[in-house]
Design an enzyme around this catalytic site. Structure first.
Site, PDB file in Angstrom:
ATOM      1  N   ASP A 188       0.774  -1.558  -0.014  1.00  0.00           N
ATOM      2  CA  ASP A 188       0.059   0.306  -0.052  1.00  0.00           C
ATOM      3  C   ASP A 188       0.822   1.496  -0.100  1.00  0.00           C
ATOM      4  OD1 ASP A 188      -3.053   1.203   1.394  1.00  0.00           O
ATOM      5  OD2 ASP A 188      -1.294   2.205   2.259  1.00  0.00           O
ATOM      6  N   GLU A 194       0.960  -0.325  -5.293  1.00  0.00           N
ATOM      7  CA  GLU A 194       0.420   0.712  -5.549  1.00  0.00           C
ATOM      8  C   GLU A 194       1.427   1.316  -5.328  1.00  0.00           C
ATOM      9  OE1 GLU A 194      -2.928   3.159  -3.457  1.00  0.00           O
ATOM     10  OE2 GLU A 194      -1.663   2.773  -2.413  1.00  0.00           O
TER      11      GLU A 194
HETATM   12  C1  BGC Z   1      -5.444   3.291  -0.210  1.00  0.00           C
HETATM   13  C2  BGC Z   1      -6.318   4.243   0.270  1.00  0.00           C
HETATM   14  C3  BGC Z   1      -6.443   4.513   1.327  1.00  0.00           C
HETATM   15  C4  BGC Z   1      -5.026   5.364   1.442  1.00  0.00           C
HETATM   16  C5  BGC Z   1      -4.171   5.472   2.338  1.00  0.00           C
HETATM   17  C6  BGC Z   1      -4.182   3.686  -0.239  1.00  0.00           C
HETATM   18  O1  BGC Z   1      -2.950   3.331  -0.668  1.00  0.00           O
HETATM   19  O2  BGC Z   1      -5.777   2.405  -0.848  1.00  0.00           O
HETATM   20  O3  BGC Z   1      -7.375   3.295   0.226  1.00  0.00           O
HETATM   21  O4  BGC Z   1      -7.109   5.962   1.700  1.00  0.00           O
HETATM   22  O5  BGC Z   1      -3.943   3.951   1.323  1.00  0.00           O
HETATM   23  O6  BGC Z   1      -4.904   4.804   3.742  1.00  0.00           O
END
Ligand code: BGC
Ligand code: MG
Length: 591
Positions: free
Chosen positions: A236, A303
């Site tokens: 993430d 991501e």
């Molecule tokens: C996630 C989001 C989230 C954000 C902050 C992102 O990479 O996909 O859903 O709101 O991180 O936490």
């Protein structure tokens, strides 16, 4: 347009449209086996919204366990779970207060173990969300850092700017940096008399990877879940891991006059710093270590929303491999409901022509941060975009509900829960809210679409279109439905030509886009789609050499007048508005 994390203006010219067919750049010889993360569709579950088993209006692990057969029958090969860890839920689970526990709203660690075992027994691989850039402010680590406890002092990014008697806290903020969710990225702490950095909500302090304790701790998190036999991770917010030392100000981007909006600034100092690429390689080494130990492939997908020159190096090099793949978000950032054939062609080549040799492509059509495909790319084009993303070379990633053609749901300000939307306030929330794509999964025509018990208020409203046929049960019963198209596409992904064939794309007309997949000794597959709003009849043989006189329709959009099983002449293929066809040169063999 709202694209989480995207800051740069993508340079579309970077991808010249090449005439030569693009071979699948696979790392292995033709006859070697491909790994599960290459052949599978990876299916993203947003656990709050999949299936509620205990009548509290929120989806949970037991709900997922009970529906795993559904995923097996759908034919997907891997499940990625958005966070299920202990969390105060300020950002709906992306704010983690304990990386080693399951949040009670989702169940227990025993439930997780059962989920994993059942998934594995059904042939489904399990991928977890690895949230690396920040934690919840409720986590023990942050509490200790707040108190400057030994060893934890520098776990977060603490700083003050210049002394300034007239500033609210006696100091300037350390820099002009902005949160992705609006406003300053710095929050004052009375307790420490310093600011801390938060790239997202104020309750998500950024970890400081320049502290060795943090690096070790996050590797322990990885090992903990690998020891629990998970098969991979979606990492993430990779871009936000490191920021430039000394906190230099960022420059205005010129993209907006809204000084609170994140894209008011360019993010050279705060995103995709060189150290980030290095940390990914270290995590990859850990995955490889586990893979060597148990012989089962492990995968990491990242991501990162950005230009190719920033995204592609995350693949690493043969000597120092990085991720199996950074997500390809170009169908999200480059396309909209008006996109024509050259737009789609350009988006495809933006990835294929920039991906370094020897790596594996992937196609993300949507996720929990983006409007649903029908809403974003056009209701009539839902099946077509599934065809394109599932039959291009590489891994396809499906956000739950796209197989049945779910659409965005209107969510009132009163029902809004997304913190980004709440930060924006009642006047602006609709331009950023992610609640509309996160509404409950639509299983059948019973109350609440079968997501939760009758009489229970689900955590987000259910889309009324479950009563107009957009639900699993009705679609399985219907002669023509999105889910039936989707299952045919998954079947086709099992063909050797789909897994290993060369790609050749073509702009047939302003609105008709097509591509072929070809492999010696295997039947050619042609995907052709009319992105426009008028019916078109096209001659595919004028563009693609060597097509036979007849092609068999393997899959067709539900609104197509030509349906699967029919044969068509490549000289004259008629496509109604939004319609896509998957055509096969003759019977195909299994891979
Ligand atoms: C996630 C989001 C989230 C954000 C902050 C992102 O990479 O996909 O859903 O709101 O991180 O936490
Ligand atoms: Mg529940």
């Amino acid at each position: 347009m709202r694209v989480l994390g995207i800051t740069a203006v993508l340079c579309l010219l970077a991808a010249a449209v090449s005439a030569d067919p693009v071979r699948v750049r696979q790392p292995k010889a033709d006859d070697e086996e491909l790994a599960w993360w290459q052949t599978s569709v990876i299916y993203q579950i947003y656990p709050r919204s999949f299936k509620d088993s205990n009548g509290d209006g929120v989806g949970d692990l037991r709900g997922i366990i009970n529906q795993l057969e559904y995923l097996q029958q759908l034919g997907v090969g891997a499940v990625w779970l958005s966070p299920i860890y202990q969390s105060p839920m300020v950002d709906l689970g992306y704010d983690i207060s304990n990386y080693f526990e399951i949040d009670p709203v989702f169940g227990t660690m025993d439930d997780f173990n059962e989920f994993r075992d059942k998934a594995h027994s059904l042939g489904l691989q399990v991928m977890m969300d690895y949230v690396v850039s920040y934690t919840s402010d409720q986590i023990e680590w942050f509490q200790k850092s707040l108190r400057r406890e030994d060893g934890y002092d520098e776990w977060y990014v603490w700083a003050v700017g210049e002394r300034n008697e007239s500033a609210p806290h006696g100091y300037n903020v350390p820099s002009n940096w902005l949160s992705l969710f609006r406003g300053s990225a710095w929050e004052w702490s009375e307790e420490r008399q310093q600011f801390y950095l938060h790239s997202f909500t104020v309750n998500q302090p950024d970890l400081n990877y320049r502290d060795d304790g943090v690096v070790l701790q996050m590797k322990d998190v990885l090992r903990f879940w690998l020891d629990k036999k998970v098969d991979g991770f979606r990492v993430d917010a990779v871009s936000q891991m490191y920021e430039a030392e000394g906190f230099p100000d960022e420059l205005p981007s010129g993209l907006t006059n809204d000084t609170e909006a994140n894209n008011y600034l360019q993010h050279v100092q705060t995103q995709n710093r060189p150290e980030t690429y290095e940390m990914i390689k270290q995590w990859r080494a850990i995955l490889d270590e586990y893979q060597a130990a148990d012989g089962k492939a492990k995968a990491m997908m990242l991501e990162v929303y950005d230009d190719p020159e920033i995204v592609m190096p995350y693949y690493g090099t043969p000597e120092e491999p990085g991720a199996q793949f950074p997500f390809n978000f170009y169908f999200i950032s480059q396309l909209n409901a008006q996109s024509n054939a050259s737009d789609v062609n350009r988006a495809v080549h933006l990835w294929m022509d920039n991906m370094p040799e020897g790596n594996w492509p992937n196609w993300v059509l949507g996720n929990h941060d983006q409007p649903r495909v029908g809403t974003r790319l056009g209701v009539a084009r839902k099946d077509l975009f599934n065809m394109i993303s599932l039959l291009l070379p590489g891994t396809a990633i499906t956000f739950m509900g796209e197989e049945i053609g779910m659409e965005n749901t209107h969510v009132s300000w009163e029902d809004t829960v997304d913190p980004w939307a709440l930060n924006a306030g009642p006047d602006l929330y609709e331009s950023v809210t992610r609640d509309p794509e996160r509404t409950p999964f639509q299983w059948n025509t019973s109350a609440n679409a079968g997501f939760t018990d009758e009489g229970v208020k689900p955590w987000l409203p259910v889309n009324e279109n479950y009563l107009q046929g957009i639900n699993v049960e009705s679609e399985l019963e219907a002669d023509l439905s999105h889910i039936k198209v989707y299952r045919k596409l998954v079947d086709a992904r099992g063909w050797r030509v789909a897994q290993r064939g060369a790609l050749d794309t073509a702009i047939i007309s302003e609105w008709v886009f097509a591509f072929t997949r070809t492999l010696d000794g295997e039947p050619t597959v042609v995907v052709v789609g009319n992105l426009g709003t008028d019916v078109e009849t096209v001659d595919l043989s004028a563009t693609f050499d060597g097509l036979p006189d007849q092609l068999t329709v393997h899959a067709a959009s539900i609104s197509s007048s030509t349906q699967s099983g029919a044969t068509v002449s490549p000289q004259s293929v008629t496509l109604e508005a939004g319609v896509g066809l998957v055509l096969v040169a003759n019977s195909t063999s299994a891979a």
